[in-house]
Design an enzyme around this catalytic site. Structure first.
Site, short mmCIF file in Angstrom:
data_model
loop_
_atom_site.label_atom_id
_atom_site.label_comp_id
_atom_site.label_asym_id
_atom_site.label_seq_id
_atom_site.Cartn_x
_atom_site.Cartn_y
_atom_site.Cartn_z
N LYS A 184 0.85 -1.19 0.00
CA LYS A 184 0.00 0.00 0.00
C LYS A 184 0.89 1.24 0.00
O LYS A 184 1.10 1.89 1.02
CB LYS A 184 -0.93 -0.05 1.23
CG LYS A 184 -2.29 0.55 0.95
CD LYS A 184 -3.32 0.04 1.92
CE LYS A 184 -4.55 0.91 1.95
NZ LYS A 184 -5.22 1.12 0.68
N GLU A 220 -7.55 -6.16 -10.00
CA GLU A 220 -8.40 -5.51 -9.00
C GLU A 220 -8.80 -4.14 -9.51
O GLU A 220 -8.55 -3.81 -10.67
CB GLU A 220 -7.68 -5.44 -7.65
CG GLU A 220 -6.41 -4.63 -7.65
CD GLU A 220 -5.82 -4.46 -6.24
OE1 GLU A 220 -6.59 -4.38 -5.27
OE2 GLU A 220 -4.58 -4.39 -6.14
N1 PLP Z 1 -7.00 -3.01 -3.19
C1 PLP Z 1 -6.56 -1.75 -3.15
C2 PLP Z 1 -5.75 -1.26 -4.31
C3 PLP Z 1 -6.85 -0.94 -2.05
O1 PLP Z 1 -6.43 0.32 -2.00
C4 PLP Z 1 -7.62 -1.46 -0.99
C5 PLP Z 1 -7.94 -0.64 0.17
O2 PLP Z 1 -7.35 -0.73 1.19
C6 PLP Z 1 -8.06 -2.78 -1.08
C7 PLP Z 1 -7.73 -3.52 -2.19
C8 PLP Z 1 -8.85 -3.39 0.01
O3 PLP Z 1 -8.05 -3.74 1.09
P1 PLP Z 1 -8.64 -3.83 2.56
O4 PLP Z 1 -9.77 -4.78 2.52
O5 PLP Z 1 -7.51 -4.32 3.37
O6 PLP Z 1 -9.08 -2.45 2.92
C1 COI Z 2 -9.36 1.58 1.92
O1 COI Z 2 -10.31 0.89 1.55
O2 COI Z 2 -9.09 1.73 3.11
C2 COI Z 2 -8.49 2.25 0.98
O3 COI Z 2 -7.42 2.62 1.35
C3 COI Z 2 -8.95 2.47 -0.37
C4 COI Z 2 -8.85 3.89 -0.77
C5 COI Z 2 -9.10 3.92 -2.23
C6 COI Z 2 -9.77 4.78 -0.01
#
Ligand code: PLP
Ligand code: COI
Length: 341
Positions: A184, A220
């Site tokens: 991230k 994704e």
């Molecule tokens: N994929 C991307 C590119 C993201 O920015 C996020 C957000 O956090 C996710 C997937 C989903 O991840 P999570 O379920 O850990 O928030």
């Molecule tokens: C999240 O879901 O927490 C993210 O970081 C995604 C972002 C595009 C807001």
């Protein structure tokens, strides 16, 4: 504790400044002890690593008010571990995982007045992040860093709340094989801005990115992983080394198997098979599960049988079970909820 007077049911996914944030600095090879502060401004060198070479990483998570009035966060240990992976990939010092969880808990505890009430549809979004704060002019890692956590109350990520989305297959690639798609890092989002603005200008809610090497496999979106449901009720999610390992997606796969008794598959998903799925959803902290009704691939339209007015039945069950766990209505697996004391 008195809640702030916010219109909880109508806040969007934006930034609202809250009272306190956590800050810790890394200097001379060590993290300081960290403080909670009211100061929302960051002062760094004009030549800071984050400003010159985008040395920055972040996490996204939420705090919820449960039905019985407790405040909880959801699996913060997994965000801590993912941030440590992100740090290692960008040659940044790891902020210790147990300190990460402690910083998140303190940030929620000191902003309880901003944690939206149960049933309001809003949550408190938490944004832990870390960046190179020391000067670098040759391309190398900074020697100084800052780790921070702020919070902001948020509503639904997509305008209009939970409704089936229309997405398009992007002409841009999100992440290269062996690149940084699995962490991230701010850089992944900077490069996605042109792609998302282009998608919006063309009337789409989001992009579907394909694998950069062959452009034949589903990866994704810019901010969420995919879940698909087959016509015979199996839950399928793409497996790839260049997507972010979503904590929501991993939790949903567990819920699908262990709570709903569904068959689950994490495997490569060919773009060619998307037309055969019954349901599609985007899953993430911000997106929760947002249903997809239509996917446009350069003029070719795939209309999911679940349609454009409602979530598909399996997506709905997954949504209700996951949010039920997060809001304390359904018993959570051991260790998934961390209560703010
Ligand atoms: N994929 C991307 C590119 C993201 O920015 C996020 C957000 O956090 C996710 C997937 C989903 O991840 P999570 O379920 O850990 O928030
Ligand atoms: C999240 O879901 O927490 C993210 O970081 C995604 C972002 C595009 C807001």
């Amino acid at each position: 504790m008195e809640k702030k007077n916010l219109d909880w049911a109508n806040i969007g996914f934006g930034y609202i400044k809250t009272d306190k944030r956590y800050v810790s600095n890394y200097k001379n090879g060590a993290w300081d002890e960290g403080v909670m502060t009211e100061d929302d401004k960051v002062v760094i060198s004009e030549c800071a690593g984050v400003l010159q070479y985008a040395q920055t990483i972040f996490e996204g998570m939420k705090a919820y008010t449960t039905e019985d009035g407790r405040i909880v966060t959801f699996r913060p240990d997994l965000n801590a571990a993912r941030m440590a992976d992100s740090a290692r990939r960008l040659e940044m010092p790891v902020f210790p995982e147990e300190r990460f969880v402690d910083a998140v808990v303190r940030t929620v505890a000191e902003n309880q007045a901003y944690v939206p009430p149960f049933g309001s549809g809003a949550t408190l979004y938490l944004r832990p992040y870390m960046f190179g704060s020391g000067p670098v002019i040759g391309v190398k890692p900074s020697e100084e860093y800052q780790f921070r956590v702020f919070s902001t109350p948020v509503g639904p990520y997509f305008k209009g709340g939970v409704r089936p989305l229309t997405i398009c297959v992007s002409d841009f690639d999100r992440a290269a094989p062996h690149g940084t798609g699995h962490i991230k890092a701010g850089l992944n989002y900077a490069m996605s801005l042109h792609a998302i603005q282009t998608a919006h200008r063309n009337g789409f809610d989001e992009n579907m990115y394909l694998d950069a090497a062959t452009r034949t496999k589903v990866e994704e979106t810019g901010g969420a992983n995919f879940l698909f449901v087959t016509k015979d009720g199996r839950v399928v999610t793409p497996k790839s080394g260049s997507i972010l390992p979503s904590i929501t997606r991993r939790s949903l796969m567990y819920v699908a198997e262990k709570y709903l008794g569904l068959e689950v598959e994490e495997r490569e998903v060919a773009m060619d098979e998307v037309k055969d799925f019954a349901e599609c959803g985007l899953c993430g902290t911000a997106a929760v599960i947002s249903p997809v009704g239509r996917i446009v691939d350069h003029g070719r339209e795939i209309c999911l049988p679940s349609g454009m007015s409602d979530m598909g039945p399996v997506t709905k069950k997954l949504y209700e079970t996951l949010t039920g766990i997060q809001m304390g209505r359904i018993e959570a697996p051991e260790g998934w909820l961390v209560e703010i004391g």
